[in-house]
Design an enzyme around this catalytic site. Sequence first.
Site, PDB file in Angstrom:
ATOM      1  CD  GLU A 162      -2.915  -1.227   2.292  1.00 18.05           C
ATOM      2  OE1 GLU A 162      -2.846  -0.347   3.168  1.00 18.05           O
ATOM      3  OE2 GLU A 162      -3.806  -2.089   2.250  1.00 18.05           O
ATOM      4  CG  ASN A 206      -0.762  -6.790  -1.751  1.00 18.68           C
ATOM      5  OD1 ASN A 206      -1.271  -7.356  -2.709  1.00 18.68           O
ATOM      6  ND2 ASN A 206      -1.323  -6.774  -0.551  1.00 18.68           N
ATOM      7  CG  HIS A 246      -9.903  -5.351   0.309  1.00 18.59           C
ATOM      8  ND1 HIS A 246     -10.127  -6.532   0.987  1.00 18.59           N
ATOM      9  CD2 HIS A 246      -8.594  -5.060   0.487  1.00 18.59           C
ATOM     10  CE1 HIS A 246      -9.000  -6.923   1.563  1.00 18.59           C
ATOM     11  NE2 HIS A 246      -8.055  -6.052   1.265  1.00 18.59           N
ATOM     12  CD  GLU A 277      -4.754  -7.780   1.170  1.00 22.55           C
ATOM     13  OE1 GLU A 277      -5.586  -7.085   1.796  1.00 22.55           O
ATOM     14  OE2 GLU A 277      -3.526  -7.616   1.264  1.00 22.55           O
TER      15      GLU A 277
HETATM   16  C1  XIL Z   1      -5.709  -6.800   8.036  1.00 25.88           C
HETATM   17  C2  XIL Z   1      -6.069  -8.039   8.827  1.00 25.88           C
HETATM   18  O1  XIL Z   1      -7.116  -8.712   8.164  1.00 25.88           O
HETATM   19  C3  XIL Z   1      -6.488  -7.648  10.204  1.00 25.88           C
HETATM   20  O2  XIL Z   1      -6.734  -8.807  10.987  1.00 25.88           O
HETATM   21  C4  XIL Z   1      -5.390  -6.800  10.834  1.00 25.88           C
HETATM   22  O3  XIL Z   1      -5.820  -6.356  12.053  1.00 25.88           O
HETATM   23  C5  XIL Z   1      -5.064  -5.604   9.978  1.00 25.88           C
HETATM   24  O4  XIL Z   1      -4.723  -6.049   8.686  1.00 25.88           O
HETATM   25  N1  XIL Z   1      -4.803  -4.722   3.467  1.00 25.88           N
HETATM   26  C6  XIL Z   1      -3.806  -5.612   3.751  1.00 25.88           C
HETATM   27  C7  XIL Z   1      -3.991  -6.600   4.837  1.00 25.88           C
HETATM   28  O5  XIL Z   1      -2.811  -5.675   3.021  1.00 25.88           O
HETATM   29  O6  XIL Z   1      -2.775  -6.958   5.462  1.00 25.88           O
HETATM   30  C8  XIL Z   1      -4.981  -6.132   5.861  1.00 25.88           C
HETATM   31  O7  XIL Z   1      -5.201  -7.180   6.783  1.00 25.88           O
HETATM   32  C9  XIL Z   1      -6.262  -5.695   5.208  1.00 25.88           C
HETATM   33  C10 XIL Z   1      -6.005  -4.560   4.256  1.00 25.88           C
END
Ligand code: XIL
Length: 367
Positions: A162, A206, A246, A277
């Site tokens: 990110e 990512n 997402h 994800e």
């Molecule tokens: C999230 C996890 O799902 C949670 O359990 C944690 O508290 C915070 O991170 N983008 C990402 C992931 O790259 O690592 C994140 O995961 C969600 C958003």
Amino acid sequence: MSRLAGRREVLTGLALTPAALAWPGPRAKGTDLPASLARAAARSGRYFGAAARIDQLRAEEALRRTFLRDCAWVTPEVHMKWDALAPSPHQFAFEAADGLASFAKDHGLKLRGHALLWDPSTPVWAKSALAEGRDWAVVSRHFAAVVGRYREQVDTWDVVNEPIDAGAGPRSLKPNVFFQAFGPDYIARALQEARRHAPRARLAINEYGFDYDNPVERRRRAAFLRLLHDLKSRGAPLDAVGLQAHLDLGKGPLKAEIISPFLQRIADLGLKIAITELDVRERDFRLPLAERDRRVAEEVRAYLDIVLAHPAVEGVTTWGLTDRLSWLQDQETAARGDHNRGLPYDGQFRPKPMYWALRAALAGAVA
Ligand code: XIL
């Protein structure tokens, strides 16, 4: 009506009678759907995986069973993040990450390393050290310990997670702790550092927020492509990208004419693509359950039909398997009494329409 479409509708109709959906559910017999998500994906030479936590896999037999049936890859949802691994400068906590890595090895799952540099999961001690000393050794010690430890097992590392902020100055990079300490070069440096410790792993960036047709995501796509282009033209060891996906039912329809050219430009840079994800955020929790589940499934099907048309897309990972353990059950949702249904299984591991959408899309994708 095609067999698959007919089947999906039947299942949508069944969503209100949970007993009818108890696994193994209606048999795939009579259709040509392979018996699990991993097998469906393998049809086009792709993989399917999910994020997981070893404590949850150990605690729940049904989760373990479901995971092993459907997944060929695993991403640690939390255990390989810096704050999970290094609570203080001289103390490591590898137990959970090692546990998940052993689980992967024992069951022949591939492991995605997630994630080396992510501002929100950087421990407080490291943030202070980086802000005060601007000392790259803080980063290189972290990489040496973690990348080195899992070098034989991690297939792909999310080296930087990110980095993009479309509103942040000419380079559109988040002014995170790494940017502030080392400037925009921190990304190329991190890739080089990771390569030193894992000569054979694939290295990825990512990122989220590329899926919809709105001004913010348009700027994010352009900024990301600029970043990739810049890294490749400078010879940085970048092999792949992770698109988080997402999805969000509040952001309007998914459009092939927006997503496809974006994927093509990534592929044109010689980069492989993983969907890393996948899940769906719901917005309207008052609709009947069957309608909610139908919308989630349709979003996933629409998205996968677009992205799986691209040969550079190598696999799909969902951010968990069951709604009950999804990060989308956040405080805000819980405070409203809502329960997001954006993953393939419900809380009792009954497959929902999203599951069948995933399976049909993965199985139907052109190799
Ligand atoms: C999230 C996890 O799902 C949670 O359990 C944690 O508290 C915070 O991170 N983008 C990402 C992931 O790259 O690592 C994140 O995961 C969600 C958003």
